[in-house]
Write an enzyme that holds these catalytic residues in place. Structure first.
Site, PDB file in Angstrom:
ATOM      1  N   CYS A  65      -5.025  -8.579   7.463  1.00 21.83           N
ATOM      2  CA  CYS A  65      -5.710  -7.329   7.143  1.00 21.83           C
ATOM      3  C   CYS A  65      -6.943  -7.760   6.350  1.00 21.83           C
ATOM      4  O   CYS A  65      -7.327  -8.935   6.415  1.00 21.83           O
ATOM      5  CB  CYS A  65      -4.795  -6.356   6.388  1.00 21.83           C
TER       6      CYS A  65
HETATM    7  C1  RB5 Z   1      -7.539  -1.456   4.147  1.00 21.76           C
HETATM    8  O1  RB5 Z   1      -6.503  -0.590   4.384  1.00 21.76           O
HETATM    9  C2  RB5 Z   1      -7.179  -2.624   3.248  1.00 21.76           C
HETATM   10  O2  RB5 Z   1      -6.463  -2.146   2.150  1.00 21.76           O
HETATM   11  C3  RB5 Z   1      -6.341  -3.658   3.989  1.00 21.76           C
HETATM   12  O3  RB5 Z   1      -7.060  -4.190   5.066  1.00 21.76           O
HETATM   13  C4  RB5 Z   1      -5.902  -4.831   3.166  1.00 21.76           C
HETATM   14  O4  RB5 Z   1      -6.968  -5.491   2.567  1.00 21.76           O
HETATM   15  C5  RB5 Z   1      -4.770  -4.638   2.254  1.00 21.76           C
HETATM   16  O5  RB5 Z   1      -4.229  -5.555   1.657  1.00 21.76           O
END
Ligand code: RB5
Length: 173
Positions: A65
């Site tokens: 993510c």
């Molecule tokens: C976006 O939802 C962001 O919070 C996600 O990509 C991540 O960085 C979370 O740990």
């Protein structure tokens, strides 16, 4: 190897690069999404990608993510998963050799694609060292988690939360 991959909507483009990289190395990729930049949430894809590993459908997993924090935590809630958030080659190797990590997570907005590729290489090439000590540590880690009833393989597990997200109950990104 068969590698299960997944990301949230922040870094699907990096996931595609990872997918292409793995395929170029001769691996089979199971891409669990997400496939575009439309807002969704990382637990859905951490769970999906991790379950392919936990079930044995895939050998290992690579998830991402923005930071790698959210999706690695989510994957770690799946029974049988030992996911490591990794930002360097040494940690990637350690995670496999000592903790038998079966999923690695990276932050697609934190770590550059060149280093991500090196991290993946280190993780895939490292061999778990099943010493008595390592086995005991892993047994302890694995004993901590039990799936919620109805969690494994349940496509609707997050429906309640998705409704909240759609109604603005969570941060926009
Ligand atoms: C976006 O939802 C962001 O919070 C996600 O990509 C991540 O960085 C979370 O740990």
């Amino acid at each position: 190897m068969i590698i299960s991959i997944g990301s949230d909507h922040i870094v699907p483009d990096i996931k595609m690069k990872i997918s292409e990289y793995l395929k170029s190395k001769g691996h089979t990729v199971i891409d669990n999404g997400t496939y575009d930049f439309v807002r969704t949430h990382y637990p859905i894809f951490g769970k999906k990608a991790a379950e392919k590993v936990a079930s044995g459908e895939a050998d290992l997993g690579v998830i991402l993510c923005g930071t790698g924090v959210g999706i690695s935590n989510s994957a770690n809630k799946v029974k049988g998963i030992r996911a490591a958030l990794v930002r360097d080659v040494t940690t990637a190797r350690y995670a496999k050799e000592y903790l038998n990590a079966n999923v690695i997570a990276v932050g697609g907005r934190i770590t550059g694609i060149g280093l991500i590729e090196n991290i993946i290489d280190a993780f895939l090439e490292a061999q778990y060292q099943p010493t008595k000590e390592n086995e005991e540590i892993i047994k302890g880690i694995d004993s901590l988690i039990k799936n919620d009833e109805g969690q494994f393989g349940n496509e609707h597990f997050f429906d309640e939360f998705i409704e909240k997200w759609d109604n603005g109950g969570y941060p926009k990104e």
